[in-house]
Scaffold this active site. Structure first.
Site, PDB file in Angstrom:
ATOM      1  CG  ASP A 181       7.844   4.747   9.348  1.00 59.29           C
ATOM      2  OD1 ASP A 181       7.234   3.768   9.831  1.00 59.29           O
ATOM      3  OD2 ASP A 181       9.032   4.691   8.977  1.00 59.29           O
ATOM      4  CG  ASP A 186      -1.519  15.442  -1.857  1.00 58.16           C
ATOM      5  OD1 ASP A 186      -2.646  15.054  -1.454  1.00 58.16           O
ATOM      6  OD2 ASP A 186      -1.374  16.143  -2.883  1.00 58.16           O
ATOM      7  CE1 TYR A 220       3.294  -1.592   1.109  1.00 62.43           C
ATOM      8  CE2 TYR A 220       4.399  -3.302   2.369  1.00 62.43           C
ATOM      9  CZ  TYR A 220       4.161  -1.969   2.117  1.00 62.43           C
ATOM     10  OH  TYR A 220       4.795  -1.026   2.887  1.00 62.43           O
ATOM     11  CG  ASP A 277       5.126   1.308   5.119  1.00 61.83           C
ATOM     12  OD1 ASP A 277       5.468   0.966   6.265  1.00 61.83           O
ATOM     13  OD2 ASP A 277       5.938   1.484   4.188  1.00 61.83           O
ATOM     14  CE  LYS A 287      -2.441  12.440  -5.501  1.00 58.32           C
ATOM     15  NZ  LYS A 287      -2.089  13.751  -4.919  1.00 58.32           N
TER      16      LYS A 287
HETATM   17  C1  IPM Z   1       6.120  -1.967   8.461  1.00 53.19           C
HETATM   18  C2  IPM Z   1       7.363  -2.216   7.666  1.00 53.19           C
HETATM   19  C3  IPM Z   1       7.099  -3.279   6.614  1.00 53.19           C
HETATM   20  C4  IPM Z   1       5.962  -2.764   5.737  1.00 53.19           C
HETATM   21  C5  IPM Z   1       8.330  -3.668   5.762  1.00 53.19           C
HETATM   22  C6  IPM Z   1       9.490  -4.129   6.599  1.00 53.19           C
HETATM   23  C7  IPM Z   1       7.992  -4.680   4.714  1.00 53.19           C
HETATM   24  O1  IPM Z   1       7.823  -1.030   7.108  1.00 53.19           O
HETATM   25  O2  IPM Z   1       5.623  -2.920   9.100  1.00 53.19           O
HETATM   26  O3  IPM Z   1       5.639  -0.835   8.482  1.00 53.19           O
HETATM   27  O4  IPM Z   1       6.195  -1.988   4.801  1.00 53.19           O
HETATM   28  O5  IPM Z   1       4.831  -3.162   6.003  1.00 53.19           O
HETATM   29 MG    MG Z   2       6.772   0.694   7.760  1.00 52.14          MG
END
Ligand code: IPM
Ligand code: MG
Length: 354
Positions: free
Chosen positions: A249, A221, A140, A245, A189
């Site tokens: 999710d 993975d 990032y 990240d 990784k």
């Molecule tokens: C999160 C989001 C952010 C990230 C994006 C919107 C830049 O996906 O907070 O998880 O990747 O950190």
């Molecule tokens: Mg995210």
């Protein structure tokens, strides 16, 4: 207690409004006072000022003890160049505040078992995983570039981590694990990436000071697969920015919905940024459909980590559970026989439990 409020874009505005209702209820109950200062971030800031993060936003954040953040981004700004996108505002505020430790708890409430994508026998008596994501390093923030070659382009993003950056997040994750089930899984990784190999070395060294905490290693993975196959093997997952990240999710779906997950981003002191892990969801924005629970639970984390108000934090968590116990659900976690309510009503009902 000063809070910088950054609703951002899309459903960000709607979920932040509900979180503030909850904080007002806390003010009433505990006879305390929060000072809310709303500032622009993301697309909303681009539209008003041309920048995804005006200087005022940084100044207000730095003079506050906590930042309450909604979400940024949307199709309107998708064609903007990388450093002018709404997301750049989010990354900048994280970096400016020095919040390197992003705590993302994935907890499955028993009431929501049926909303999880996993079978009952995999979930057992529930789930409680803490993802500790490094937040201000890695791909990032490493060098990014695009150059013209052979009539096309070549582009790169660089994953960079220093010993220091790994050390501080590793310590943080071991401290967190100590207050939980004393197990850290470092996800990386290391079979391919040099940065991952450095992570392994540094984390192993830090672990020597935490002999009461079990440390194991897993390739990312495999971790993605194990989260679905047997999520109960995890206590604390420690990982770098991008893997964290992605895995957070994934973990959110185990708990029923992306809308449920809060986060706290912490640095060296008590200052923190608190935001749900979901995005701005432009497809449902402005329709009273968003689930504010991730943001409301983020406020609980704010009270716990930035304001040392553990009782009030527990009140908020209990209020969310009561809301679910009474059979109320948001659209994203709706189940047969439950009472489906919109964003505003979810906020009202949860606040009223406090
Ligand atoms: C999160 C989001 C952010 C990230 C994006 C919107 C830049 O996906 O907070 O998880 O990747 O950190
Ligand atoms: Mg995210």
């Amino acid at each position: 207690m000063k809070i910088a409020v950054m609703p951002g874009d899309g459903i960000g505005k709607e979920v932040i409004k509900q979180a503030i209702k909850v904080l007002k209820a806390v003010e009433n109950k505990y006879k305390c006072k929060f000072e809310f200062n709303e500032v622009l971030l993301g697309g909303a800031a681009i539209d008003a000022t041309g920048s995804p993060i005006p200087q005022e936003t940084i100044d207000v954040a730095k003079s506050s003890q906590a930042v309450l953040l909604g979400a940024v981004g949307g199709p309107k700004w998708d064609h903007f160049p990388g450093d002018k996108r709404p997301e750049k505002g989010l990354l900048t505020i994280r970096k400016e505040m020095g919040v390197f430790a992003n705590l993302r708890p994935a907890i499955l409430f028993p009431q929501l078992k049926a909303a999880s994508n996993l079978k009952d026998e995999v979930l057992g008596d529930g789930l409680d995983i803490m993802i500790v994501r490094e937040l201000i390093g890695g791909a990032y923030f490493g060098e990014k570039k695009r150059v013209a070659v052979d009539g096309g382009y070549k582009a790169w993003d660089t994953i960079e981590y220093s010993t220091n950056e790994i050390e501080r997040i590793a310590k943080n994750s071991f401290e967190v694990a100590r207050r939980r089930n004393s197990k850290v899984t470092l996800v990386d990784k290391a079979n391919v990436l040099e940065s991952s190999r450095l992570w392994r070395e540094v984390v192993a060294k830090v672990a020597e000071d935490y002999s009461d905490v079990e440390l194991n290693y897993m390739y990312v993975d495999n971790a993605a697969m194990q989260l679905i196959r047997n999520p109960k093997q995890f206590d604390v997952i420690l990982t770098e920015n991008m893997f964290g990240d992605i895995l957070s999710d994934e973990a959110s779906m185990l708990t029923g919905s992306l809308g449920m997950l809060p986060s706290a981003s912490l640095g060296e002191g008590n200052v923190g940024i608190y935001e749900p892990i979901h995005g701005s969801a432009p497809d449902i924005a402005g329709q009273d459909k968003a689930n504010p629970i991730g943001t409301i639970m983020s406020v609980a984390m704010m009270l716990r980590y930035s304001f040392d108000m553990e009782d009030a934090a527990k009140d908020i968590e209990a209020a969310v559970l009561k809301f679910l116990d009474k059979g109320y659900r948001g659209l994203d976690i709706m189940q047969p026989g439950m009472k489906v309510v919109g964003t505003e009503e979810m906020g009202d009902l949860i606040a009223s439990e406090i």
